[in-house]
Design a protein around this motif. Structure first.
Motif, PDB file in Angstrom:
ATOM      1  N   ILE A  82       0.863  -1.181   0.000  1.00 39.50           N
ATOM      2  CA  ILE A  82       0.000   0.000   0.000  1.00 39.50           C
ATOM      3  C   ILE A  82       0.898   1.230   0.000  1.00 39.50           C
ATOM      4  O   ILE A  82       1.755   1.390   0.877  1.00 39.50           O
ATOM      5  N   ASP A  83       0.705   2.087  -0.988  1.00 42.30           N
ATOM      6  CA  ASP A  83       1.456   3.342  -1.036  1.00 42.30           C
ATOM      7  C   ASP A  83       0.612   4.403  -1.740  1.00 42.30           C
ATOM      8  O   ASP A  83      -0.531   4.162  -2.120  1.00 42.30           O
ATOM      9  N   ASN A  84       1.193   5.563  -1.933  1.00 38.03           N
ATOM     10  CA  ASN A  84       0.463   6.698  -2.506  1.00 38.03           C
ATOM     11  C   ASN A  84       0.084   6.499  -3.972  1.00 38.03           C
ATOM     12  O   ASN A  84      -0.717   7.255  -4.505  1.00 38.03           O
ATOM     13  N   HIS A  85       0.661   5.509  -4.616  1.00 39.18           N
ATOM     14  CA  HIS A  85       0.368   5.284  -6.033  1.00 39.18           C
ATOM     15  C   HIS A  85      -0.906   4.466  -6.243  1.00 39.18           C
ATOM     16  O   HIS A  85      -1.418   4.402  -7.348  1.00 39.18           O
ATOM     17  N   ASN A  86      -1.390   3.821  -5.173  1.00 36.85           N
ATOM     18  CA  ASN A  86      -2.604   3.021  -5.275  1.00 36.85           C
ATOM     19  C   ASN A  86      -3.838   3.914  -5.249  1.00 36.85           C
ATOM     20  O   ASN A  86      -3.843   4.958  -4.597  1.00 36.85           O
ATOM     21  N   THR A  87      -4.866   3.461  -5.927  1.00 36.84           N
ATOM     22  CA  THR A  87      -6.140   4.181  -5.866  1.00 36.84           C
ATOM     23  C   THR A  87      -6.775   3.930  -4.503  1.00 36.84           C
ATOM     24  O   THR A  87      -6.412   2.970  -3.797  1.00 36.84           O
ATOM     25  N   ASP A  88      -7.724   4.770  -4.148  1.00 35.79           N
ATOM     26  CA  ASP A  88      -8.438   4.578  -2.885  1.00 35.79           C
ATOM     27  C   ASP A  88      -9.086   3.197  -2.846  1.00 35.79           C
ATOM     28  O   ASP A  88      -9.017   2.495  -1.833  1.00 35.79           O
ATOM     29  N   GLN A  89      -9.723   2.821  -3.944  1.00 34.06           N
ATOM     30  CA  GLN A  89     -10.403   1.529  -3.998  1.00 34.06           C
ATOM     31  C   GLN A  89      -9.413   0.375  -3.856  1.00 34.06           C
ATOM     32  O   GLN A  89      -9.699  -0.613  -3.176  1.00 34.06           O
ATOM     33  N   ALA A  90      -8.245   0.495  -4.438  1.00 34.67           N
ATOM     34  CA  ALA A  90      -7.232  -0.555  -4.317  1.00 34.67           C
ATOM     35  C   ALA A  90      -6.742  -0.676  -2.873  1.00 34.67           C
ATOM     36  O   ALA A  90      -6.523  -1.789  -2.381  1.00 34.67           O
ATOM     37  N   VAL A  91      -6.587   0.452  -2.197  1.00 34.03           N
ATOM     38  CA  VAL A  91      -6.157   0.437  -0.798  1.00 34.03           C
ATOM     39  C   VAL A  91      -7.225  -0.232   0.068  1.00 34.03           C
ATOM     40  O   VAL A  91      -6.924  -1.090   0.904  1.00 34.03           O
ATOM     41  N   LEU A  92      -8.498   0.142  -0.147  1.00 36.05           N
ATOM     42  CA  LEU A  92      -9.581  -0.460   0.626  1.00 36.05           C
ATOM     43  C   LEU A  92      -9.665  -1.966   0.376  1.00 36.05           C
ATOM     44  O   LEU A  92      -9.868  -2.751   1.306  1.00 36.05           O
ATOM     45  N   ALA A  93      -9.503  -2.372  -0.868  1.00 38.73           N
ATOM     46  CA  ALA A  93      -9.551  -3.796  -1.208  1.00 38.73           C
ATOM     47  C   ALA A  93      -8.411  -4.551  -0.527  1.00 38.73           C
ATOM     48  O   ALA A  93      -8.607  -5.658   0.007  1.00 38.73           O
ATOM     49  N   GLU A  94      -7.224  -3.965  -0.504  1.00 37.99           N
ATOM     50  CA  GLU A  94      -6.085  -4.615   0.137  1.00 37.99           C
ATOM     51  C   GLU A  94      -6.279  -4.701   1.650  1.00 37.99           C
ATOM     52  O   GLU A  94      -5.974  -5.729   2.270  1.00 37.99           O
ATOM     53  N   LEU A  95      -6.794  -3.639   2.259  1.00 37.87           N
ATOM     54  CA  LEU A  95      -7.069  -3.684   3.697  1.00 37.87           C
ATOM     55  C   LEU A  95      -8.100  -4.761   4.007  1.00 37.87           C
ATOM     56  O   LEU A  95      -7.966  -5.499   4.987  1.00 37.87           O
ATOM     57  N   GLY A  96      -9.126  -4.860   3.174  1.00 37.34           N
ATOM     58  CA  GLY A  96     -10.150  -5.879   3.360  1.00 37.34           C
ATOM     59  C   GLY A  96      -9.581  -7.286   3.250  1.00 37.34           C
ATOM     60  O   GLY A  96      -9.906  -8.174   4.046  1.00 37.34           O
ATOM     61  N   ARG A  97      -8.710  -7.495   2.279  1.00 37.68           N
ATOM     62  CA  ARG A  97      -8.073  -8.802   2.108  1.00 37.68           C
ATOM     63  C   ARG A  97      -7.234  -9.152   3.328  1.00 37.68           C
ATOM     64  O   ARG A  97      -7.277 -10.277   3.837  1.00 37.68           O
ATOM     65  N   ARG A  98      -6.498  -8.176   3.828  1.00 38.23           N
ATOM     66  CA  ARG A  98      -5.653  -8.423   5.001  1.00 38.23           C
ATOM     67  C   ARG A  98      -6.495  -8.721   6.238  1.00 38.23           C
ATOM     68  O   ARG A  98      -6.152  -9.602   7.039  1.00 38.23           O
ATOM     69  N   LEU A  99      -7.596  -7.980   6.412  1.00 37.65           N
ATOM     70  CA  LEU A  99      -8.482  -8.260   7.545  1.00 37.65           C
ATOM     71  C   LEU A  99      -9.009  -9.694   7.470  1.00 37.65           C
ATOM     72  O   LEU A  99      -9.045 -10.404   8.478  1.00 37.65           O
ATOM     73  N   ALA A 100      -9.428 -10.105   6.278  1.00 35.80           N
ATOM     74  CA  ALA A 100      -9.936 -11.466   6.099  1.00 35.80           C
ATOM     75  C   ALA A 100      -8.853 -12.493   6.409  1.00 35.80           C
ATOM     76  O   ALA A 100      -9.126 -13.515   7.069  1.00 35.80           O
ATOM     77  N   ASP A 101      -7.631 -12.242   5.978  1.00 33.65           N
ATOM     78  CA  ASP A 101      -6.523 -13.172   6.256  1.00 33.65           C
ATOM     79  C   ASP A 101      -6.295 -13.326   7.759  1.00 33.65           C
ATOM     80  O   ASP A 101      -6.129 -14.444   8.260  1.00 33.65           O
TER      81      ASP A 101
END
Length: 117
Positions: A3-22
């Protein structure tokens, strides 16, 4: 994904969601069990894990159940002190108000009515 500044907001949210699920799965919890432990609805957990928009308090509750809330302190630490404020305060010690010198002189004198000459 990093996750960094180059990701879109939606990509960041999707990655956070994936990590929470993991992390939830590592604890062998179903979404329903996780929701109950966090005080959330199962649908809110589904939205979190899908990277959909949710209230910030729901993320805090989820992180608390996962024992990852302390990560927020590293994520957004206290802002450092403003250097200009530090320079302005440098060497200045807050002083207490001192009693009026006249009051000190009056206290050392014996009490009088004030009509003596």
């Amino acid at each position: 994904m990093k996750i960094d500044n180059h990701n879109t907001d939606q990509a960041v949210l999707a990655e956070l969601g994936r990590r929470l699920a993991d992390y939830r799965l590592q604890r062998h919890m179903t979404q329903a069990q996780f929701a109950e432990a966090a005080g959330l609805s199962k649908r809110t957990v589904e939205r979190l894990e899908a990277g959909e928009s949710v209230q910030l308090v729901n993320l805090v509750r989820a992180l608390r159940v996962l024992e990852k809330l302390d990560g927020l302190d590293r994520f957004l630490p206290d802002a450092p002190a403003n250097p200009i404020d530090l320079l302005e305060r440098h060497g200045k010690v807050r002083q207490r108000a001192r009693p009026d010198a006249r009051d000190e002189d009056e206290e050392s004198q014996p009490w009088r009515w004030g009509d003596e000459t």
